[in-house]
Design a protein around this motif. Structure first.
Motif, PDB file in Angstrom:
ATOM      1  N   VAL A  45     -18.180-122.034  30.913  1.00  0.00           N
ATOM      2  CA  VAL A  45     -19.200-122.410  31.907  1.00  0.00           C
ATOM      3  C   VAL A  45     -19.852-121.178  32.520  1.00  0.00           C
ATOM      4  O   VAL A  45     -21.038-121.212  32.879  1.00  0.00           O
ATOM      5  N   THR A  46     -19.105-120.083  32.629  1.00  0.00           N
ATOM      6  CA  THR A  46     -19.699-118.848  33.154  1.00  0.00           C
ATOM      7  C   THR A  46     -20.760-118.317  32.198  1.00  0.00           C
ATOM      8  O   THR A  46     -21.861-117.938  32.616  1.00  0.00           O
ATOM      9  N   ALA A  47     -20.426-118.302  30.907  1.00  0.00           N
ATOM     10  CA  ALA A  47     -21.399-117.847  29.912  1.00  0.00           C
ATOM     11  C   ALA A  47     -22.616-118.764  29.873  1.00  0.00           C
ATOM     12  O   ALA A  47     -23.761-118.297  29.767  1.00  0.00           O
ATOM     13  N   LEU A  48     -22.386-120.069  29.973  1.00  0.00           N
ATOM     14  CA  LEU A  48     -23.498-121.017  29.959  1.00  0.00           C
ATOM     15  C   LEU A  48     -24.387-120.851  31.192  1.00  0.00           C
ATOM     16  O   LEU A  48     -25.610-121.002  31.116  1.00  0.00           O
ATOM     17  N   CYS A  49     -23.786-120.551  32.321  1.00  0.00           N
ATOM     18  CA  CYS A  49     -24.562-120.353  33.545  1.00  0.00           C
ATOM     19  C   CYS A  49     -25.497-119.155  33.394  1.00  0.00           C
ATOM     20  O   CYS A  49     -26.675-119.211  33.779  1.00  0.00           O
ATOM     21  N   GLN A  50     -24.990-118.063  32.824  1.00  0.00           N
ATOM     22  CA  GLN A  50     -25.844-116.893  32.580  1.00  0.00           C
ATOM     23  C   GLN A  50     -26.908-117.214  31.538  1.00  0.00           C
ATOM     24  O   GLN A  50     -28.058-116.781  31.645  1.00  0.00           O
ATOM     25  N   PHE A  51     -26.526-117.996  30.539  1.00  0.00           N
ATOM     26  CA  PHE A  51     -27.479-118.379  29.491  1.00  0.00           C
ATOM     27  C   PHE A  51     -28.627-119.206  30.062  1.00  0.00           C
ATOM     28  O   PHE A  51     -29.793-119.018  29.688  1.00  0.00           O
ATOM     29  N   MET A  52     -28.314-120.151  30.945  1.00  0.00           N
ATOM     30  CA  MET A  52     -29.356-120.993  31.528  1.00  0.00           C
ATOM     31  C   MET A  52     -30.379-120.153  32.276  1.00  0.00           C
ATOM     32  O   MET A  52     -31.588-120.429  32.231  1.00  0.00           O
ATOM     33  N   ASN A  53     -29.910-119.115  32.952  1.00  0.00           N
ATOM     34  CA  ASN A  53     -30.826-118.243  33.679  1.00  0.00           C
ATOM     35  C   ASN A  53     -31.732-117.465  32.723  1.00  0.00           C
ATOM     36  O   ASN A  53     -32.953-117.419  32.904  1.00  0.00           O
ATOM     37  N   SER A  54     -31.145-116.869  31.694  1.00  0.00           N
ATOM     38  CA  SER A  54     -31.945-116.063  30.759  1.00  0.00           C
ATOM     39  C   SER A  54     -32.840-116.939  29.900  1.00  0.00           C
ATOM     40  O   SER A  54     -33.991-116.576  29.608  1.00  0.00           O
ATOM     41  N   MET A  55     -32.354-118.123  29.509  1.00  0.00           N
ATOM     42  CA  MET A  55     -33.173-119.027  28.706  1.00  0.00           C
ATOM     43  C   MET A  55     -34.330-119.580  29.532  1.00  0.00           C
ATOM     44  O   MET A  55     -35.463-119.715  29.037  1.00  0.00           O
ATOM     45  N   GLY A  56     -34.060-119.885  30.789  1.00  0.00           N
ATOM     46  CA  GLY A  56     -35.134-120.310  31.679  1.00  0.00           C
ATOM     47  C   GLY A  56     -36.186-119.227  31.826  1.00  0.00           C
ATOM     48  O   GLY A  56     -37.391-119.508  31.831  1.00  0.00           O
ATOM     49  N   GLY A  57     -35.726-117.968  31.931  1.00  0.00           N
ATOM     50  CA  GLY A  57     -36.663-116.859  32.034  1.00  0.00           C
ATOM     51  C   GLY A  57     -37.550-116.734  30.809  1.00  0.00           C
ATOM     52  O   GLY A  57     -38.760-116.503  30.915  1.00  0.00           O
ATOM     53  N   ALA A  58     -36.940-116.878  29.640  1.00  0.00           N
ATOM     54  CA  ALA A  58     -37.717-116.783  28.399  1.00  0.00           C
ATOM     55  C   ALA A  58     -38.766-117.893  28.329  1.00  0.00           C
ATOM     56  O   ALA A  58     -39.918-117.660  27.949  1.00  0.00           O
TER      57      ALA A  58
END
Length: 545
Positions: free
Chosen positions: A427-440
């Motif tokens: 869930v920690t990795a997914l939380c960071q992913f959601m932020n970077s994917m949202g940015g992209a």
């Protein structure tokens, strides 16, 4: 405030084949103390700084790189390659660290990042540089996620906020000053120092983490660990992200949005995502993204909040400097300096919110307050025009930074606090992913909005004005706007300002989704959550040797 029974507290008992293979008993081990703790934290923060900075450091260097390598047509791939692999691999590192151990996984990620940075610095042609940038993104993705995971491993819930605040601050600082550092190297030395900086700083991080990260783990043969990998799910996830991000980067620039290749890739991403979901739910024995993590409504809401906040984060980071350059005629360095309040707001809010968390006792107020500030900041930025004072420019972007500082780290803390021990890394990795994917996604959306609105504005201009402006090739460079004759310059600048206004206007409802979601992110009080683990300790992480 939420009542303490609104979220079911973590249950750590395994109940499936996957659980038996990967479950972590919630026993505890004392985190590092004294000098070892300081040096380990320094290593983790330096690693975060390097990984985050490289997402933006080349933005100001791209024109010089393209010129030196005679590859203007491939210039954007230097940035796109990093973006693709960074987002594609980021969700995977959580499960991989469960399988192979935190320390080996983060050391692998840092080594890949550092070696590929050297490759970038030594590149003799654009293809070589693009390949090493892709490898650099693969390593950087692991660094960002694993730092947050390791902090969760070695520090208790009481201690965790202040240390994650430091990592969040490093992430924000690096994102903002990356273009400044890149521009300074280009102007004073060479763009290759954008990449040589990584071994210098990242090498220190590697040494400190190697010697001072000490986590327990039972020795398991590598062959057994390899059997646990969800190969089909991993391939499907990577293919999905690549097929989604490529058209988002190409659409409206390299290819029209209605072109066959853009539509085909978007359709392929949907099909591949459906296949990924089926693999994770019905095929994988130990899924790389276990479907059960989404069963908690709060976790899903945090991911939604993190995703939409990510859209606003990178959207502001990319388009605020452009607004400053176009509207006020400042150069890239000066526009970057005007982002400093943005960074300071993020860092200061991260620190203050972590300190106030134990006083207020709940995560939710910070997420509500922070997301509200982001929406207000976008709204205020929409009101800026050619006559707005420097104070307003700085104040409005500061508000957005303060909002981000409250939201980003609290979202991570929430999913860690309410998830089962076996799922914390994922869930920690997914939380960071959601932020970077949202940015992209945000950069693509805002870029399309800006281009379409600007095109409409220019088409509506007096043909004589447009013809005179084209003699100065004003569409090739934003700085050329300020070289136009005084009789037509304000007219053209206003068209750009109006198009950028549309970007910030779109940002209001997008970030408003995060604000609405924040009202439903309800957790038990932190005092209730603290009781689940002994003080000054964290769960034992079965680290690979």
């Amino acid at each position: 405030m939420a009542t303490e029974d609104q979220v079911k507290l973590p249950d750590v008992g395994p109940d499936s084949m996957e659980d038996k293979a990967s479950s972590d008993k919630r026993t505890v081990t004392v985190g590092p103390r004294g000098t070892e703790k300081v040096l380990l934290l320094l290593g983790l923060i330096l690693a975060t700084f390097c990984g985050s900075m490289n997402a933006t450091v080349v933005s100001t260097a791209l024109p010089r790189i393209a010129s030196d390598m005679n590859a203007l047509d491939k210039m954007t791939w230097v940035a796109t390659a990093y973006l693709l692999t960074f987002n594609a691999f980021q969700p995977l590192y959580g499960k991989f660290s469960d399988i192979f151990g935190r320390k080996p996984t983060i050391l692998f990620a840092i080594l890949v990042f550092l070696l590929s940075s050297v490759g970038c610095a030594l590149s003799t042609n654009i293809i070589m540089l693009i390949v090493f940038r892709a490898l650099q993104g693969m390593g950087g993705a692991g660094v960002i996620s694993l730092v947050m995971i390791i902090i969760a491993d070695i520090f208790s819930l009481e201690e965790r906020p202040k240390y994650q605040a430091a990592a969040t601050g490093a992430f924000g600082l690096a994102s903002v000053i990356g273009p400044l550092i890149g521009g300074a190297f280009v102007d004073k030395l060479t763009w290759r120092y954008d990449f040589w900086l990584n071994p210098m700083v990242g090498g220190v991080a590697l040494i400190f983490i190697f010697f001072f990260l000490k986590l327990k783990r039972k020795r398991v043969p590598v062959k057994e660990n390899l059997k646990r990998i969800d190969y089909f799910g991993t391939l499907a996830e990577i293919a999905t992200i690549v097929c989604l991000l490529l058209p988002l980067n190409w659409g409206g620039s390299t290819y029209a949005w209605n072109s066959g290749i853009v539509i085909g890739l978007l359709v392929a991403s949907v099909v591949l995502f459906a296949a990924f979901v089926c693999i994770e739910r019905y095929v994988a024995v130990e899924p790389v993204v276990p479907p059960r993590v989404f069963r908690k409504a709060v976790v899903s809401l945090v991911f939604l909040c993190q995703f939409t906040v990510g859209i606003g984060f990178l959207g502001m980071l990319y388009f605020a400097p452009l607004f400053f350059q176009v509207t006020y005629g400042v150069d890239s360095t000066a526009s970057g300096i005007r982002l400093i309040p943005f960074m300071l707001g993020l860092v200061v809010a991260s620190i203050i919110s972590s300190a106030l968390l134990t006083v207020i006792g709940y995560y939710q107020p910070f997420i509500i307050f922070g997301s509200a500030l982001i929406v207000v900041g976008f709204g205020l930025f929409y009101t800026l025009d050619e006559s707005s004072s420097l104070g307003k420019q700085i104040g409005y972007i500061l508000i957005v930074g303060l909002g981000l500082g409250n939201v980003l780290q609290m979202n991570t803390l929430v999913v860690q606090a309410i998830s089962e021990a076996r799922d914390i890394a994922v869930v920690t990795a997914l939380c960071q992913f959601m932020n970077s994917m949202g940015g992209a996604l945000g950069v693509a959306i805002f870029g399309s909005v800006f281009s379409n609105k600007l095109s409409q504005n220019l088409q509506a201009l007096n043909p004589q004005v447009l013809e005179e402006a084209r003699q100065y090739n004003f569409t090739a460079s934003y700085t050329a706007l300020w070289q136009l004759p005084e009789n037509i310059r304000p007219i053209l600048i206003h068209q750009y300002v109006d198009a950028l206004h549309r970007v910030f206007l779109v940002g209001i409802p997008v970030t408003g989704i995060a604000f609405l979601a924040s009202f439903f992110i309800r957790t038990p009080s932190i005092r209730t959550l603290y009781k689940q683990t002994p003080k000054n300790a964290s769960k034992e992480s079965e680290e690979s040797v």
